[in-house]
Design a protein around this motif. Structure first.
Motif, PDB file in Angstrom:
ATOM      1  N   ASN A 170       1.126  -1.450   0.196  1.00 28.97           N
ATOM      2  CA  ASN A 170       0.063   0.182   0.327  1.00 28.97           C
ATOM      3  C   ASN A 170       0.414   1.132   0.035  1.00 28.97           C
ATOM      4  O   ASN A 170       0.154   2.214  -0.098  1.00 28.97           O
ATOM      5  CB  ASN A 170      -1.149  -0.148   1.339  1.00 28.97           C
ATOM      6  CG  ASN A 170      -2.088  -0.898   1.108  1.00 28.97           C
ATOM      7  OD1 ASN A 170      -2.238  -1.689  -0.459  1.00 28.97           O
ATOM      8  ND2 ASN A 170      -3.137  -0.736   1.868  1.00 28.97           N
ATOM      9  N   CYS A 171       2.053   1.248   0.399  1.00 32.53           N
ATOM     10  CA  CYS A 171       2.691   2.321  -0.221  1.00 32.53           C
ATOM     11  C   CYS A 171       3.533   2.447  -1.594  1.00 32.53           C
ATOM     12  O   CYS A 171       4.807   2.998  -1.826  1.00 32.53           O
ATOM     13  CB  CYS A 171       4.633   2.419   1.317  1.00 32.53           C
ATOM     14  SG  CYS A 171       5.065   1.140   1.261  1.00 32.53           S
ATOM     15  N   HIS A 172       2.677   1.676  -1.987  1.00 31.37           N
ATOM     16  CA  HIS A 172       3.294   1.675  -3.898  1.00 31.37           C
ATOM     17  C   HIS A 172       3.020   3.184  -4.106  1.00 31.37           C
ATOM     18  O   HIS A 172       1.812   3.747  -4.386  1.00 31.37           O
ATOM     19  CB  HIS A 172       2.830   1.154  -4.536  1.00 31.37           C
ATOM     20  CG  HIS A 172       2.821   0.722  -6.035  1.00 31.37           C
ATOM     21  ND1 HIS A 172       4.098   0.285  -6.569  1.00 31.37           N
ATOM     22  CD2 HIS A 172       1.720   1.296  -6.915  1.00 31.37           C
ATOM     23  CE1 HIS A 172       3.971   0.726  -7.927  1.00 31.37           C
ATOM     24  NE2 HIS A 172       2.162   1.604  -7.939  1.00 31.37           N
ATOM     25  N   THR A 173       4.219   3.417  -4.831  1.00 38.91           N
ATOM     26  CA  THR A 173       3.592   4.687  -5.773  1.00 38.91           C
ATOM     27  C   THR A 173       4.642   4.785  -6.907  1.00 38.91           C
ATOM     28  O   THR A 173       5.552   4.057  -7.360  1.00 38.91           O
ATOM     29  CB  THR A 173       5.410   6.388  -4.507  1.00 38.91           C
ATOM     30  OG1 THR A 173       7.007   5.665  -4.462  1.00 38.91           O
ATOM     31  CG2 THR A 173       5.022   6.699  -3.644  1.00 38.91           C
ATOM     32  N   GLU A 174       4.418   6.019  -8.127  1.00 38.36           N
ATOM     33  CA  GLU A 174       4.123   6.056  -8.328  1.00 38.36           C
ATOM     34  C   GLU A 174       4.447   7.349  -9.659  1.00 38.36           C
ATOM     35  O   GLU A 174       3.503   7.741  -9.725  1.00 38.36           O
ATOM     36  CB  GLU A 174       3.634   4.442  -9.811  1.00 38.36           C
ATOM     37  CG  GLU A 174       2.406   4.933 -10.430  1.00 38.36           C
ATOM     38  CD  GLU A 174       1.055   4.058 -10.928  1.00 38.36           C
ATOM     39  OE1 GLU A 174       1.192   2.742 -10.772  1.00 38.36           O
ATOM     40  OE2 GLU A 174       0.177   4.124 -10.952  1.00 38.36           O
TER      41      GLU A 174
END
Length: 382
Positions: A38-42
């Motif tokens: 859930n801490c995925h960044t893009e």
């Protein structure tokens, strides 16, 4: 040893790296198409803004070892979380501080005067607050409670604040100075290139294999010497006793040509506003410059079976069911349940990393001493 880790978020990334560095063979599977959970960044293709896909994550800790650990894998930029809230057609600072108090009550008080004033507003008949509402009434009084806490809490948790434990509000301090830093930890910052790049670096080891778009089945662990499971605890047992309660979030994404709100996080405390807050993601990386902006309106609701679980509810009913799943888990062989979902606890990122480091060290110690690793390194019922 050959070790399977289920979930490619922070918990298993750290455990996997520590065990891989000790010479073990690591396979990490995740049902999603990306690492970092859930801490995925893009990068947003339209604007170039670095977006926190599942909502904002801000790193803050007093744990020096954890801070040094993450800085080994990513340069961290200074970042101070300054939250604002819109109430009664005005913008205030959170947490409640001296500026908030003076602005709200249209006064010019010194810290000592504000303490006495707020105590006069407090319900001193409540000696030992047991609920969220009692805690607020005892320490900030009805006016500030109803303006800043009541509506927001009802939207966030889907129940009246008198149904929630007082401990939730203890995390929201009142400050009698003009400090508007939302956190009070010694180390605060953001990874320069986002959390996914951070996790990617942690996982960059020849003994680690990552398999994405792979749904875990319990039988998958048979060929491995040990399994670390960071998925939902009830999900491991196919929800055979029922589902543990979570809140989930819906995000309404929109773009804006320019600066939409002038800050990263704007809360909306009034119950009449359906969303809890608006986050403007370019402000989470103030060292970058972008002409356009990406914003999320956040809506909180009960988590359904096909939704992403965010916040464990952990009220009486949920804790009773949790205790039953914990007993089932303790009967499992060569499986350890870790992380936010695996232990059904709300965890900040620094605590997640600390527990992952400690779990990996305990596992290596167990192997050295010929002991079996327990099902939980941290007691989920604590």
């Amino acid at each position: 040893m050959k070790i399977l880790l289920v979930g490619a978020g922070l918990s298993n990334a750290v455990i996997g790296r520590e065990l891989a560095s000790a010479g073990h063979s690591i396979v990490i599977v995740d049902s999603r198409s990306h690492i970092a959970g859930n801490c995925h960044t893009e990068r947003d293709r339209e604007t170039g803004v670095l977006v926190h896909v599942y909502g904002p994550h801000i790193f803050h800790t007093d744990d020096k070892e954890v801070w040094e650990y993450v800085n080994r894998y990513s340069a961290f930029k200074p970042y101070t979380n300054r939250v604002k809230t819109t109430v009664k057609e005005q913008v205030f600072s959170l947490p409640v501080n001296l500026h908030t108090i003076n602005q709200f009550f249209e006064k010019v008080m010194r810290p000592d005067e504000a303490r006495v004033f707020l105590e006069s507003k407090a319900d001193t008949s409540i000696e030992e607050p047991k609920t969220f509402e009692e805690q607020a009434l005892r320490f900030v009084g009805r006016e500030l409670y109803e303006a800043f806490f009541k509506g927001y809490t009802q939207k966030q948790w889907g129940c009246h604040p008198n149904e929630l434990p007082a401990s939730i509000l203890k995390r929201l301090p009142v400050r009698f100075n003009y400090d508007d830093n939302y956190f009070f930890h010694r180390y605060q910052g953001m990874p320069e290139h986002g959390y996914t790049k951070l996790v990617e670096k942690i996982l960059d080891h020849p003994n680690i294999e990552v398999i994405l778009n792979k749904k875990f089945e319990r039988g998958d662990g048979a060929e491995f010497d040990h399994v670390f499971y960071s998925g939902p605890l009830d999900g491991y047992f196919n929800y055979e006793l029922g589902r543990l309660g979570y809140r989930t979030l819906d995000f309404e994404r929109f773009t804006f040509d320019g600066d939409y709100q002038g800050c990263a996080v704007m809360n909306y405390g009034e119950e009449s506003v359906p969303f809890t807050r608006i986050t403007e993601h370019k402000h989470f990386a103030p060292w970058e410059e972008h002409d356009k902006s990406v914003c999320y309106r956040e809506y909180s609701r009960a988590c359904g079976k096909d939704d992403i679980p965010y916040y464990p509810i952990r009220l009486v009913k949920e804790k009773e069911l949790l205790a039953k799943y914990v007993e089932l888990a303790k009967n499992q062989q060569k499986v350890t349940f870790v992380g936010r979902l695996g232990t059904y606890r709300y965890l900040d990122m620094d605590v997640t990393i600390r527990e992952a480091l400690d779990t990996a060290r305990e596992f290596l110690l167990c192997m050295k001493n010929g002991r079996q690793m327990q099902s939980f390194y941290v007691n989920p019922l604590g």
